[in-house]
Design a protein around this motif. Structure first.
Motif, mmCIF file in Angstrom:
data_model
loop_
_atom_site.group_PDB
_atom_site.id
_atom_site.type_symbol
_atom_site.label_atom_id
_atom_site.label_comp_id
_atom_site.label_asym_id
_atom_site.label_seq_id
_atom_site.Cartn_x
_atom_site.Cartn_y
_atom_site.Cartn_z
ATOM 1 N N ARG A 107 -9.498 -3.675 20.161
ATOM 2 C CA ARG A 107 -10.710 -4.163 19.482
ATOM 3 C C ARG A 107 -11.208 -5.455 20.142
ATOM 4 N N SER B 220 4.761 -3.357 19.704
ATOM 5 C CA SER B 220 4.834 -2.306 18.674
ATOM 6 C C SER B 220 4.409 -0.949 19.210
ATOM 7 N N ARG C 285 -6.388 -10.800 7.186
ATOM 8 C CA ARG C 285 -6.549 -9.501 7.854
ATOM 9 C C ARG C 285 -7.114 -9.756 9.237
ATOM 10 N N HIS D 280 7.483 -7.081 13.283
ATOM 11 C CA HIS D 280 6.527 -7.778 14.145
ATOM 12 C C HIS D 280 5.877 -8.961 13.405
ATOM 13 N N PRO E 28 0.657 -7.257 9.351
ATOM 14 C CA PRO E 28 1.260 -7.125 8.017
ATOM 15 C C PRO E 28 2.641 -7.782 7.958
ATOM 16 N N ARG F 165 -2.337 8.653 6.587
ATOM 17 C CA ARG F 165 -3.255 9.749 6.258
ATOM 18 C C ARG F 165 -3.746 10.442 7.525
ATOM 19 N N GLY G 105 -1.732 2.799 15.323
ATOM 20 C CA GLY G 105 -2.049 1.408 14.985
ATOM 21 C C GLY G 105 -0.814 0.516 15.046
ATOM 22 N N GLY G 106 0.249 0.982 15.709
ATOM 23 C CA GLY G 106 1.493 0.205 15.788
ATOM 24 C C GLY G 106 2.463 0.534 14.674
ATOM 25 N N LYS H 53 0.815 -1.214 0.000
ATOM 26 C CA LYS H 53 0.000 0.000 0.000
ATOM 27 C C LYS H 53 0.851 1.267 0.000
ATOM 28 N N ARG I 180 5.851 -7.030 25.175
ATOM 29 C CA ARG I 180 7.279 -7.014 24.871
ATOM 30 C C ARG I 180 7.585 -5.752 24.097
ATOM 31 N N ASP J 277 -7.208 11.665 1.236
ATOM 32 C CA ASP J 277 -6.995 10.963 -0.044
ATOM 33 C C ASP J 277 -5.675 11.390 -0.681
ATOM 34 N N SER K 222 -2.961 9.643 1.190
ATOM 35 C CA SER K 222 -3.017 8.188 0.916
ATOM 36 C C SER K 222 -2.499 7.852 -0.468
ATOM 37 N N PRO L 276 -1.651 4.411 3.230
ATOM 38 C CA PRO L 276 -2.871 4.993 3.817
ATOM 39 C C PRO L 276 -2.844 5.133 5.343
ATOM 40 N N ARG M 178 -6.213 11.692 10.173
ATOM 41 C CA ARG M 178 -7.568 11.268 10.569
ATOM 42 C C ARG M 178 -8.404 12.484 10.928
HETATM 43 C C1 MCA Z 1 -9.339 4.319 4.461
HETATM 44 N N1 MCA Z 1 -8.627 3.548 3.651
HETATM 45 C C2 MCA Z 1 -8.120 4.334 2.710
HETATM 46 C C3 MCA Z 1 -8.541 5.666 2.992
HETATM 47 N N2 MCA Z 1 -9.290 5.610 4.068
HETATM 48 N N3 MCA Z 1 -7.377 4.063 1.662
HETATM 49 C C4 MCA Z 1 -7.019 5.074 0.869
HETATM 50 N N4 MCA Z 1 -7.387 6.387 1.082
HETATM 51 C C5 MCA Z 1 -8.149 6.713 2.125
HETATM 52 N N5 MCA Z 1 -8.468 7.979 2.314
HETATM 53 C C6 MCA Z 1 -8.480 2.086 3.739
HETATM 54 C C7 MCA Z 1 -7.180 1.566 4.258
HETATM 55 O O1 MCA Z 1 -6.202 1.471 3.261
HETATM 56 C C8 MCA Z 1 -7.587 0.173 4.713
HETATM 57 O O2 MCA Z 1 -7.745 -0.671 3.613
HETATM 58 C C9 MCA Z 1 -8.919 0.424 5.327
HETATM 59 O O3 MCA Z 1 -9.399 1.608 4.705
HETATM 60 C C10 MCA Z 1 -8.866 0.617 6.834
HETATM 61 O O4 MCA Z 1 -7.760 1.432 7.092
HETATM 62 P P1 MCA Z 1 -7.314 1.893 8.526
HETATM 63 O O5 MCA Z 1 -8.479 2.464 9.237
HETATM 64 O O6 MCA Z 1 -6.111 2.727 8.370
HETATM 65 O O7 MCA Z 1 -6.777 0.589 9.148
HETATM 66 P P2 MCA Z 1 -7.399 -0.429 10.109
HETATM 67 O O8 MCA Z 1 -8.133 -1.496 9.411
HETATM 68 O O9 MCA Z 1 -8.138 0.269 11.173
HETATM 69 O O10 MCA Z 1 -6.042 -1.019 10.699
HETATM 70 C C11 MCA Z 1 -5.760 -1.169 12.032
HETATM 71 C C12 MCA Z 1 -4.670 -2.213 12.158
HETATM 72 C C13 MCA Z 1 -3.441 -1.713 11.412
HETATM 73 C C14 MCA Z 1 -5.174 -3.539 11.550
HETATM 74 C C15 MCA Z 1 -4.383 -2.423 13.618
HETATM 75 O O11 MCA Z 1 -3.094 -0.445 11.930
HETATM 76 C C16 MCA Z 1 -2.267 -2.653 11.467
HETATM 77 O O12 MCA Z 1 -2.218 -3.659 10.758
HETATM 78 N N6 MCA Z 1 -1.264 -2.363 12.343
HETATM 79 C C17 MCA Z 1 -0.089 -3.205 12.479
HETATM 80 C C18 MCA Z 1 1.140 -2.361 12.520
HETATM 81 C C19 MCA Z 1 2.399 -3.194 12.649
HETATM 82 O O13 MCA Z 1 2.472 -4.364 12.272
HETATM 83 N N7 MCA Z 1 3.446 -2.576 13.172
HETATM 84 C C20 MCA Z 1 4.700 -3.264 13.328
HETATM 85 C C21 MCA Z 1 5.816 -2.251 13.200
HETATM 86 P P3 MCA Z 1 -7.842 -2.236 3.704
HETATM 87 O O14 MCA Z 1 -9.089 -2.485 4.470
HETATM 88 O O15 MCA Z 1 -7.870 -2.708 2.309
HETATM 89 O O16 MCA Z 1 -6.623 -2.665 4.461
HETATM 90 S S1 MCA Z 1 6.651 -2.004 14.727
HETATM 91 C C22 MCA Z 1 7.723 -3.274 14.802
HETATM 92 O O17 MCA Z 1 7.780 -4.152 13.950
HETATM 93 C C23 MCA Z 1 8.526 -3.285 16.059
HETATM 94 C C24 MCA Z 1 9.778 -4.057 15.861
HETATM 95 C C25 MCA Z 1 7.719 -3.913 17.189
HETATM 96 O O18 MCA Z 1 8.006 -3.643 18.367
HETATM 97 O O19 MCA Z 1 6.830 -4.704 16.872
#
Ligand code: MCA
Ligand code: AMP
Length: 499
Positions: A245, A270, A219, A198, A193, A474, A407-408, A77, A292, A463, A466, A471, A476
């Motif tokens: 959630r 995260s 997902r 993570h 992801p 973006r 969201g991490g 994305k 952790r 938009d 994004s 995205p 909020r």
């Molecule tokens: C909404 N969407 C849009 C728009 N509005 N797309 C384009 N333009 C817009 N204006 C779409 C998004 O792309 C997404 O698409 C859907 O709407 C929902 O988006 P969003 O609200 O942002 O996400 P969510 O579904 O609420 O996601 C929450 C989540 C996510 C699932 C918790 O934030 C997530 O996966 N977080 C994980 C982060 C992570 O893994 N961090 C690790 C790094 P679609 O529905 O198609 O997806 S940190 C790390 O690795 C360290 C080492 C550690 O300690 O872990």
């Protein structure tokens, strides 16, 4: 170094290894498919992987690692500008993707290889190994060689490529195995992801290194978590937004509560897990969430030790092999705060860490690498913490206000400000993070419009961002001002923005 993935290179062939939705691979099938990918690659080659949450991504990564190559995971994305930066900075020789993935034009210059996964155990199609080719896998590369280049946002500039060596991956996964008693009998479920540490390193390579299995939800959903935990999964990994959630859903979902009760280990990381969510989950399930603390540059630093008295708000003790200390503003270690029994009381200091879990540097950024370490090899995390009387670490904040965790995901305010300034209706922009029950922090944009009578709408700006950046970056919420508060030097004073 001993093999990074011993169970894949030659472990119990019939045990389940990976499951994504209804598609799964045993260890024997994973090995055959990974060999199909790996046979195309040379040791030390750099390959990008189009990191969708699929079996193809996991096979591509495992194949590349077995071959001794370095993996650059790409967030599908990401915006065109972000992808362009990553491929020009990391210069991959090949891009691995699933056959039906449509790739953006900006990646057109990188040769593509399709990863075809045969779920019945036969080797992959297009990339099948040559029967007469060299033995696979080749000898395990040196532990200092790069396993991953993961891009991470900073306060300024473009995201930096973090060079993660093979020994850091092995060290962090083995330390977690020791503290969490993580074994081949564990079945992990998650919906993270696969382009970050993570979800990819902990969430896919972790089970594979230990000979266990992972079920990926494609997902995240609370229903998916409940289903898999009720059906034999033993561990759950998630970011605090996912646990929030879960906490929200629990009062109306007795099946979710029962499934969580069965789990051996619920792990959050995260970002900080709010005490309220932790307490709601414990009240509804009797289970404590294990926190952790880690970072792309350091992999995992600390963990709560499971089974003890829950202590929401803390991230536990340094992991085996990790040295951790708190330092004051001058970089001087806080008195007594540098050992497992360190007692710093309420004194807040920056966390610095040292150990085999650390990265080797930022790609093409010797300047940033030098800034990140002290002269004697401690990495400056930028996280602020106190240590409790028995050495447990409690994170209380971050040094940089321009880094947002939503969201991490780590997000640099500067990249969003630059994107907003490219909008014709925006004259000035500043971006901050504000507390958010669901996301931890949400991105807020402060905008001075070109035409105050007709400012661009919040949706329009979301938009716009994004389309250029991923995205999750973006805004909020957008707040409009006549002017941004600036000091005498013209620098924006974010702390003076009205709240
Ligand atoms: C909404 N969407 C849009 C728009 N509005 N797309 C384009 N333009 C817009 N204006 C779409 C998004 O792309 C997404 O698409 C859907 O709407 C929902 O988006 P969003 O609200 O942002 O996400 P969510 O579904 O609420 O996601 C929450 C989540 C996510 C699932 C918790 O934030 C997530 O996966 N977080 C994980 C982060 C992570 O893994 N961090 C690790 C790094 P679609 O529905 O198609 O997806 S940190 C790390 O690795 C360290 C080492 C550690 O300690 O872990
Ligand atoms: P990233 O650079 O995306 O890997 O994010 C690393 C940052 O996430 C750390 O520097 C911390 O600020 C934060 N982080 C990770 N785990 C935790 C945790 N359990 N509690 C608080 N912050 C965390």
């Amino acid at each position: 170094m001993s093999p990074l993935l011993p169970a894949v290179a030659g472990g119990a062939p019939d045990r389940p290894a990976l499951r994504f939705g209804t598609r799964s691979l045993t260890y024997a099938a994973l090995r055959a498919n990974a060999a199909g990918v790996g046979a195309r690659l040379a040791v030390a080659e750099r390959v990008a992987v189009w990191a969708t949450p699929t079996l193809e991504t996991a096979v591509a990564v495992v194949g590349a690692l077995l071959a001794g190559a370095a993996v650059v995971p790409l967030n599908p994305k990401s915006g065109a500008g972000e992808l362009e930066h990553i491929v020009s900075d990391s210069a991959p020789t090949l891009l691995l993707a699933a056959p039906d993935d449509r790739l953006p034009e900006v990646l057109g210059g990188v040769p593509r290889a399709d990863v075809e996964v045969a779920v019945d155990g036969a080797a992959g199609g297009a990339a099948a190994p040559d029967a007469g080719g060299p033995p696979f896998p080749p000898p395990e590369p040196d532990g200092e060689s790069t396993a991953f280049i993961v891009y991470t946002s900073g306060t300024t500039g473009r995201p930096k490529g973090v060079l993660i060596p093979r020994r850091a991956v092995a060290a962090t996964l083995d330390a977690l195995a020791e503290v969490w008693q993580w074994t081949a009998d564990d079945v992990l479920v998650h919906g993270l992801p696969l382009f970050h540490v993570h979800g990819l390193i902990l969430g896919v390579l972790g089970p594979l290194r230990h000979g266990g299995s992972v079920r990926h939800l494609g997902r995240f959903s609370t229903a998916g978590v409940a289903r898999e935990l009720a059906d034999g999964a033993t561990m759950l990994f998630g970011v605090p937004t996912m646990y929030h959630r879960i906490a929200e859903a629990l009062p109306d979902d007795p099946e979710l509560a029962a499934a969580l009760r069965r789990a051996r280990l619920l792990v959050s990381g995260s970002a900080a897990l709010p005490v309220h969510d932790h307490e709601r989950i414990t009240a509804a399930t009797g289970r404590a969430v294990v926190e952790r603390y880690g970072m792309t540059e350091t992999l995992m630093n600390t963990s709560v030790v499971p089974g003890g008295k829950p202590r929401p708000g803390t991230v536990g003790l340094p992991l085996p092999g990790v040295e951790l200390r708190l330092v004051d503003d001058e970089g001087k270690p806080l008195q007594g705060a540098d050992g497992p029994d360190g007692t710093a009381g309420d004194e807040v200091g920056e966390i610095q860490v040292r150990g085999t879990n650390l990265f080797t540097g930022y790609l093409n950024r010797a300047d940033a690498t030098a800034d990140a370490f002290t002269e004697d090899g401690w990495f400056r995390t930028g996280d602020m913490a106190v240590r409790e009387p028995d050495g447990w670490v409690r994170i209380v904040g971050r040094k940089a206000t321009d880094l947002i965790k939503s969201g991490g995901f780590k997000i640099g305010a500067g990249e969003i400000e630059n994107a907003l300034l490219e909008h014709p209706g925006v004259r000035e922009a500043a971006v901050t993070g504000e507390p958010d029950d669901d996301l931890g922090e949400r991105v807020v944009a402060w905008v001075v419009p070109e035409d105050p009578a007709a400012p661009p709408s919040g949706d329009d700006l979301a938009d716009h961002v994004s389309a250029r950046l991923a995205p999750h970056k973006r805004p909020r919420e957008v707040r409009y001002l006549d002017a941004l508060p600036r000091n005498d030097m013209g620098k924006i004073m974010k702390r003076a923005l009205p709240s």
